[in-house]
Design a protein around this motif. Structure first.
Motif, PDB file in Angstrom:
ATOM      1  N   LEU A 296       0.792  -1.172  -0.060  1.00  0.00           N
ATOM      2  CA  LEU A 296       0.063  -0.120   0.020  1.00  0.00           C
ATOM      3  C   LEU A 296       0.801   1.307  -0.049  1.00  0.00           C
ATOM      4  N   ALA A 297       1.995   1.219   0.819  1.00  0.00           N
ATOM      5  CA  ALA A 297       2.786   2.264   0.569  1.00  0.00           C
ATOM      6  C   ALA A 297       3.616   2.635  -0.889  1.00  0.00           C
ATOM      7  N   MET A 298       3.522   1.528  -1.661  1.00  0.00           N
ATOM      8  CA  MET A 298       4.194   1.590  -2.925  1.00  0.00           C
ATOM      9  C   MET A 298       2.994   2.076  -3.594  1.00  0.00           C
ATOM     10  N   GLU A 299       1.795   1.645  -3.327  1.00  0.00           N
ATOM     11  CA  GLU A 299       0.719   2.314  -4.288  1.00  0.00           C
ATOM     12  C   GLU A 299       0.756   4.016  -3.954  1.00  0.00           C
ATOM     13  N   ALA A 300       0.817   4.299  -2.830  1.00  0.00           N
ATOM     14  CA  ALA A 300       0.807   5.774  -2.435  1.00  0.00           C
ATOM     15  C   ALA A 300       1.902   6.433  -3.172  1.00  0.00           C
ATOM     16  N   GLU A 301       3.051   5.637  -3.368  1.00  0.00           N
ATOM     17  CA  GLU A 301       4.097   6.416  -3.929  1.00  0.00           C
ATOM     18  C   GLU A 301       3.848   6.585  -5.573  1.00  0.00           C
ATOM     19  N   LEU A 302       3.261   5.511  -6.076  1.00  0.00           N
ATOM     20  CA  LEU A 302       2.745   5.554  -7.330  1.00  0.00           C
ATOM     21  C   LEU A 302       1.924   6.502  -7.596  1.00  0.00           C
ATOM     22  N   ARG A 303       0.840   6.882  -6.856  1.00  0.00           N
ATOM     23  CA  ARG A 303      -0.103   7.933  -6.866  1.00  0.00           C
ATOM     24  C   ARG A 303       0.461   9.289  -7.117  1.00  0.00           C
ATOM     25  N   ASP A 304       1.655   9.538  -6.149  1.00  0.00           N
ATOM     26  CA  ASP A 304       2.279  10.587  -5.812  1.00  0.00           C
ATOM     27  C   ASP A 304       2.981  10.995  -7.123  1.00  0.00           C
ATOM     28  N   ALA A 305       3.423   9.824  -7.704  1.00  0.00           N
ATOM     29  CA  ALA A 305       4.307  10.137  -8.887  1.00  0.00           C
ATOM     30  C   ALA A 305       3.313  10.448 -10.021  1.00  0.00           C
ATOM     31  N   CYS A 306       2.003   9.859 -10.037  1.00  0.00           N
ATOM     32  CA  CYS A 306       1.095  10.409 -11.227  1.00  0.00           C
ATOM     33  C   CYS A 306       0.807  11.972 -11.073  1.00  0.00           C
ATOM     34  N   ALA A 307       0.693  12.429  -9.958  1.00  0.00           N
ATOM     35  CA  ALA A 307       0.384  13.711  -9.581  1.00  0.00           C
ATOM     36  C   ALA A 307       1.699  14.596 -10.117  1.00  0.00           C
ATOM     37  N   LYS A 308       2.876  14.011  -9.644  1.00  0.00           N
ATOM     38  CA  LYS A 308       4.028  14.878 -10.285  1.00  0.00           C
ATOM     39  C   LYS A 308       4.171  14.978 -11.930  1.00  0.00           C
ATOM     40  N   VAL A 309       3.874  13.819 -12.574  1.00  0.00           N
ATOM     41  CA  VAL A 309       4.172  13.886 -13.710  1.00  0.00           C
ATOM     42  C   VAL A 309       3.124  14.766 -14.492  1.00  0.00           C
ATOM     43  N   ALA A 310       1.639  14.823 -13.932  1.00  0.00           N
ATOM     44  CA  ALA A 310       0.617  15.615 -14.275  1.00  0.00           C
ATOM     45  C   ALA A 310       1.203  16.968 -14.154  1.00  0.00           C
ATOM     46  N   THR A 311       1.771  17.565 -13.097  1.00  0.00           N
ATOM     47  CA  THR A 311       2.051  18.809 -12.836  1.00  0.00           C
ATOM     48  C   THR A 311       3.405  19.211 -13.781  1.00  0.00           C
ATOM     49  N   ASP A 312       4.307  18.243 -13.881  1.00  0.00           N
ATOM     50  CA  ASP A 312       5.540  18.445 -14.618  1.00  0.00           C
ATOM     51  C   ASP A 312       5.341  18.700 -16.169  1.00  0.00           C
ATOM     52  N   TYR A 313       4.558  17.992 -16.687  1.00  0.00           N
ATOM     53  CA  TYR A 313       4.526  17.707 -18.206  1.00  0.00           C
ATOM     54  C   TYR A 313       3.105  18.369 -18.735  1.00  0.00           C
ATOM     55  N   GLY A 314       2.385  19.136 -17.836  1.00  0.00           N
ATOM     56  CA  GLY A 314       1.028  19.673 -18.295  1.00  0.00           C
ATOM     57  C   GLY A 314       0.108  18.577 -18.789  1.00  0.00           C
ATOM     58  N   LEU A 315      -0.227  17.656 -17.961  1.00  0.00           N
ATOM     59  CA  LEU A 315      -1.014  16.525 -18.421  1.00  0.00           C
ATOM     60  C   LEU A 315      -2.234  16.315 -17.238  1.00  0.00           C
ATOM     61  N   SER A 316      -3.225  15.615 -17.684  1.00  0.00           N
ATOM     62  CA  SER A 316      -3.989  14.781 -16.547  1.00  0.00           C
ATOM     63  C   SER A 316      -3.585  13.202 -16.733  1.00  0.00           C
ATOM     64  N   VAL A 317      -3.489  12.869 -15.289  1.00  0.00           N
ATOM     65  CA  VAL A 317      -3.478  11.435 -14.867  1.00  0.00           C
ATOM     66  C   VAL A 317      -4.414  11.029 -14.001  1.00  0.00           C
ATOM     67  N   ALA A 318      -5.011   9.999 -14.413  1.00  0.00           N
ATOM     68  CA  ALA A 318      -5.917   9.154 -13.640  1.00  0.00           C
ATOM     69  C   ALA A 318      -5.321   7.686 -13.197  1.00  0.00           C
ATOM     70  N   LEU A 319      -5.113   7.267 -12.162  1.00  0.00           N
ATOM     71  CA  LEU A 319      -4.844   5.872 -11.886  1.00  0.00           C
ATOM     72  C   LEU A 319      -6.155   5.083 -11.424  1.00  0.00           C
ATOM     73  N   ASP A 320      -6.449   3.957 -11.914  1.00  0.00           N
ATOM     74  CA  ASP A 320      -7.653   3.268 -11.559  1.00  0.00           C
ATOM     75  C   ASP A 320      -7.280   1.861 -11.388  1.00  0.00           C
ATOM     76  N   GLN A 321      -7.740   1.316 -10.120  1.00  0.00           N
ATOM     77  CA  GLN A 321      -7.532   0.040  -9.950  1.00  0.00           C
ATOM     78  C   GLN A 321      -8.402  -1.074 -10.767  1.00  0.00           C
ATOM     79  N   TYR A 322      -7.943  -2.021 -11.201  1.00  0.00           N
ATOM     80  CA  TYR A 322      -8.924  -2.917 -12.024  1.00  0.00           C
ATOM     81  C   TYR A 322      -8.715  -4.483 -11.538  1.00  0.00           C
ATOM     82  N   PHE A 323      -7.854  -4.832 -10.549  1.00  0.00           N
ATOM     83  CA  PHE A 323      -7.395  -6.080  -9.887  1.00  0.00           C
ATOM     84  C   PHE A 323      -6.575  -6.146  -8.826  1.00  0.00           C
ATOM     85  N   GLU A 324      -6.760  -6.964  -8.146  1.00  0.00           N
ATOM     86  CA  GLU A 324      -5.825  -7.170  -6.944  1.00  0.00           C
ATOM     87  C   GLU A 324      -5.947  -8.601  -6.239  1.00  0.00           C
TER      88      GLU A 324
END
Length: 409
Positions: A296-324
């Motif tokens: 779950l901590a790794m997932e939190a880092e992944l979500r933070d990375a998505c937010a940073k990519v969105a800010t750095d490159y002027g994009l929108s990034v959505a992360l949706d879980q589909y299986f576990e």
């Protein structure tokens, strides 16, 4: 009385004959779920099972059941199995080994004239890999009720062919209702998909549980534009954002040492043409760790990375879980049975966690379930270089044979 063992030469010959269906130039196997190649593999398996004295039935999701009768017709059977489908650049052993080791159990019982109290059912599950149709472990999950049959039949491959259409196309759609069967226990053997048994020199890996794994689709949206006239500072390139995110996903897994796993193995790009900056990328990714909190901590880092990519490159990034899946804890009695059988046969062993899902995972909540590995001689699977030796394959089949005899009485 000595314990019976598998017929190593026969098992190996069977593995090689099955592996030739969909065989690749690199020595591997391409036998996607419900493809023409897997259809031929199914026909051959059913033929072999009937020769071994089994009665074969097929349910509506295409799961194949080969039943060997017992003296107590009302007793819940002992079930064994795995799958026949592969990934596009797979090997001859992943999945098929578990099915054909189970077939060798049936053949040896026939050779020896053994009659068990409980019936035994050997199962070839549909679409375990999820390489052509998602989700993975489809046949076993529909059987256990974790996935609805209608939902599974409606799933489509990248060409728009549904599971239901593919079943009909290769004649693999059975008329037996899905589920409604009782099992006293389920056993599955599989090649290890990593290097640990090879590194440690053990012959059998007793699976005691699993990693925690969470699967996502990252949807990265930018703006399409001409690649020539558009200035670099004006671009909102979804592919560049995906590249940055892939590097972050790789970093997250590596930062956890040998216990960490992170992957970004599948990418879809639109419009995916020369001359146009990509406006949307869909990136399949996942994180895995034996410690659920750390996953779950790794997932939190992944979500933070998505937010940073969105800010750095002027994009929108959505992360949706589909299986576990996981973490699962395997049944203690089944682990003990595999350990005791392995010891009695004189084989070395170790406890091990599964990092990947197998059909045994959805079966864990259905009946007492055991899973064990044989070594991967090359320390790898989902690859044409995947390989286990004849002796390793025979060792696992011998453990399976004697464990089944104990369970079936």
């Amino acid at each position: 009385m000595s314990m019976p063992t598998a017929n190593s030469d026969r098992l190996w010959s069977t593995l090689m004959e099955m592996g030739a269906i969909g065989g690749t130039a690199g020595g591997g196997c391409r036998r996607l779920a419900l493809s023409e190649e897997e259809g031929r593999a199914r026909i051959l398996f059913k033929h072999w099972a009937e020769e071994a004295g089994c009665v074969v039935t097929v349910d509506r999701i295409g799961n194949i059941f080969a039943r060997r009768g017992g003296t107590d017709r009302d007793a819940a059977p002992v079930a064994i199995g795995s799958h026949l489908d592969t990934v596009p650049t797979g090997g001859k052993f992943d999945g098929a080994y578990g099915v054909l080791a189970g077939l060798e159990v049936m053949r040896r019982l026939q050779d020896l004239g053994v009659t068990t109290q409980r019936p035994i059912e050997l199962i070839a599950w549909t679409n375990e890999e999820g390489a052509r149709f998602s989700p993975m472990t489809m046949g076993s999950s529909v059987f256990t009720g974790d996935i609805a049959l209608d939902f599974a039949l409606s799933r489509q491959d990248p060409s728009g062919v549904s599971v239901g259409e593919a079943l009909q196309a290769i004649g693999a759609a059975g008329d037996v209702p899905v589920g409604g069967r009782r099992f006293s226990a389920y056993l599955e053997t599989h090649i290890e998909q990593g290097p640990l048994l090879k590194e440690g020199g053990e012959q059998i890996g007793v699976v005691t549980g699993s990693f925690k794994a969470r699967y996502f689709v990252a949807t990265i949206k930018g703006q399409a534009a001409h690649v020539g006239p558009t200035l670099m500072e004006q671009r909102h390139d979804a592919m560049v954002g995906a590249a940055a995110l892939i590097l972050e996903i790789n970093r997250i897994g590596r930062s956890r040492g040998r216990d960490g796993r992170s992957n970004a193995p599948y990418i879809e790009v639109e419009p995916n043409v020369r001359g146009v900056i990509p406006q949307e990328v869909r990136l399949s990714c996942d994180v895995r760790h034996p410690d659920a909190d750390e996953a779950l901590a790794m997932e939190a880092e992944l979500r933070d990375a998505c937010a940073k990519v969105a800010t750095d490159y002027g994009l929108s990034v959505a992360l949706d879980q589909y299986f576990e899946f996981g973490p699962i804890n395997c049944h203690d009695d089944m682990c003990a049975l595999i350990r005791e059988t392995t010891t009695s046969l004189g084989f070395t062993q170790r406890d091990i966690l599964t990092v990947a899902s197998h059909d045994a995972v959805p079966m864990m909540d259905f009946c007492p379930t055991g899973l064990f590995f044989i070594p991967s001689e090359t320390g790898i699977s989902h690859s044409e270089t995947e390989y286990s030796t004849p002796a390793q394959c025979s060792d696992g089949a011998s453990v399976l044979l004697n464990a089944v005899i104990k369970l079936a009485g």
